[in-house]
Design an enzyme around this catalytic site. Structure first.
Site, short mmCIF file in Angstrom:
data_model
loop_
_atom_site.label_atom_id
_atom_site.label_comp_id
_atom_site.label_asym_id
_atom_site.label_seq_id
_atom_site.Cartn_x
_atom_site.Cartn_y
_atom_site.Cartn_z
N LYS A 19 0.80 -1.24 0.00
CA LYS A 19 0.00 0.00 0.00
C LYS A 19 0.83 1.29 0.00
O LYS A 19 0.49 2.25 0.67
CB LYS A 19 -0.96 0.03 1.19
CG LYS A 19 -1.85 -1.22 1.28
CD LYS A 19 -2.61 -1.28 2.58
CE LYS A 19 -3.15 -2.66 2.85
NZ LYS A 19 -3.85 -2.83 4.09
N ASP A 46 -7.01 -7.06 10.39
CA ASP A 46 -8.37 -6.50 10.32
C ASP A 46 -9.47 -7.56 10.25
O ASP A 46 -10.57 -7.35 10.78
CB ASP A 46 -8.50 -5.51 9.14
CG ASP A 46 -8.09 -6.10 7.80
OD1 ASP A 46 -7.58 -7.23 7.78
OD2 ASP A 46 -8.26 -5.42 6.77
#
Length: 498
Positions: free
Chosen positions: A195, A230
């Site tokens: 990312k 997550d």
């Protein structure tokens, strides 16, 4: 005069004939090109087909890979990572807990006040902080200092409502959505950045240790009780409100799944069996691949041209990052080989990822008789000034084919997890209810996708068994989930229990 008139008539007739021949030829060419468009569409539809027999093969392959990944590290395309979470929230948790969610160019800090079974989440506050680009590629200390300072500022705004008992240390759940080799519930080394982050010296470092040192440097006294990914956070958030939650699936830009496994069913676990007898497994299911997956020429080229060829194959055909890109690739072939948009290929159509999945979702959701939204998206995104209704119908068909394949394969993956847990068939005795907690923008906002996924799961389970399986949306599960895991693994639990 008569001869001239006859001559002119003959010339005119010949000209008309020539024009007519040209028109017929153009029509034949046009119908030939349209035939080619329909041939590409038909071949693509056939290659993407997911009959129930195919979905059962995919689910069986998923179950086999799950067993292999639990037996040994590297034994499967599925990493089946041990999360060290063996005590999911029950709803009894009380007190003030913090969460830090780092997963991209922003991070979020949050505090929650838990009031036990009756009051649940009494109050919560959060703040989102943007990470300056230079810190994403700078030094490790600089990044962690920035995060620790933001956390310290947030703690300083704690109101009187958030009461911490005398002599107690604040506790934090840390959601870190980058590849990590977890070594305990509250430690893990960074495998690689993704990312847009690239801080070489941080790779191989314990991310909890790095944040602890930064918190010491800024004078913040806080214990990191849990390091979670997550998906595990979403599972914890779901379980807090519903004790029947057995698995969590994220369908967003990327995709992943986590579920609750029996500790004795994990051959590669060499530690003491946890008191609960359970262990949360982070599957990293985006990396699943099988010869049974219906892959097309477009999937193969997308994978070959990606940053990680040969990896994340399931993710590349079911997640939000890629669905719009698959649509672009099919339209490009139609434009190049069948003049779908006219004699010239729209230049914008050559730009990778220009069609995003939210665009595709909006087109797929177009219920107008003349498909107005499809026309406006083609105009806005690809700068195609006008499209015929039959062209728009082709675009709509492509959206449907791509989304249906992704949704049905997602359902097959969930069915594979239920099979692994032995919860896929109706038993004579009262069946245990199994709830799947879902999160992610693709599931939440792409209605046709989520509805197709749920109906496909019911089709796989059959009427009787599907009565005991429920799919719920666990909104922002990962954020609050980390705080809940800090609570369920608090150092003060024994004190409270005694």
């Amino acid at each position: 005069m008569g001869k001239v008139a006859v001559g002119a008539t003959v010339v005119c007739t010949a000209a008309v004939c020539a024009v007519a021949v040209l028109v017929v030829r153009r029509r034949m060419q046009s119908s030939g090109k349209w035939g080619r468009v329909l041939a590409i569409l038909k071949a693509f539809e056939e290659d993407c087909a997911t009959p129930i027999s195919k979905l059962r093969q995919v689910a069986d392959a998923m179950t086999v890979e799950m067993h292999a990944g639990l037996a040994s590290d590297g034994g499967s395309k599925l990493k089946m990572l041990i999360s060290y979470v063996d005590n999911l929230p029950s709803g009894d948790e009380k007190g003030l807990f913090y969460a830090l969610d780092l997963g991209g160019t922003n991070f979020r800090v949050m505090r929650v006040l838990l009031g036990g079974k009756q009051d649940r989440v009494v109050k919560q506050e959060f703040e989102e902080v943007s990470i300056p680009p230079h810190l994403m590629t700078g030094g490790s200390d600089e990044l962690y200092n920035f995060i620790a300072e933001a956390l310290a500022k947030f703690v300083a705004t704690e109101g009187e409502d958030f009461h911490l008992p005398e002599g107690r240390q604040r506790e934090l759940g840390f959601t870190f959505s980058f590849p990590v080799k977890q070594t305990s519930l509250s430690s893990g080394t960074l495998i690689k950045w993704t990312k847009g982050f690239s801080i070489e010296e941080a790779v191989g470092q314990d991310v909890v240790g790095a944040l602890n040192k930064a918190m010491e440097r800024v004078g913040l006294d806080m214990r990191i009780a849990a390091l979670v990914n997550d998906t595990v956070g979403t599972l914890a958030g779901g379980r807090y409100y519903n004790p029947d939650v057995a698995a969590a699936v994220i369908l967003g830009t990327g995709t992943n799944a986590a579920y609750v496994e029996r500790a004795q069913s994990i051959p590669k676990w060499h530690g003491l069996l946890p008191k609960s007898g359970e262990m949360v497994i982070n599957m990293e299911w985006g990396n699943f691949r099988s010869s049974h997956l219906p892959l097309t020429e477009f999937d193969h080229t997308l994978d070959f041209e990606s940053l990680n060829p040969g990896e994340q194959i399931l993710e590349k055909i079911i997640s939000g990052m890629y669905l719009g890109e698959i649509l672009r690739r099919v339209l490009l072939k139609m434009a190049e080989e069948a003049a779908f948009f006219g004699d010239t290929v729209p230049s914008k159509l050559r730009i990778p990822f220009i069609i995003r999945t939210p665009h595709m979702s909006a087109m797929h959701n177009d219920t107008s008789s003349d498909l107005k939204i499809v026309a406006s998206k083609m105009k806005d995104i690809l700068e195609v000034p006008s499209t015929s209704l039959k062209m728009r119908k082709v675009v709509m068909s492509l959206c449907n084919i791509i989304a249906t394949r992704g949704a049905r394969l997602s359902a097959a993956g969930i069915y594979g997890i239920l099979k692994k847990l032995g919860r896929d068939t109706a038993k004579d005795e009262e069946m245990q209810k199994s709830v799947i907690a879902m999160d992610g923008g693709l599931f939440e906002h792409y209605t046709q996708f989520s509805e197709c996924m749920e109906s496909s799961l019911k089709e796989l389970l059959g009427d009787e068994a599907s009565g005991s399986i429920e799919v719920i949306h666990s909104n922002d599960g990962s954020g609050i989930g980390a705080a809940l895991l800090a609570a369920s693994h608090s150092q003060y639990l024994e004190v409270e229990d005694s």
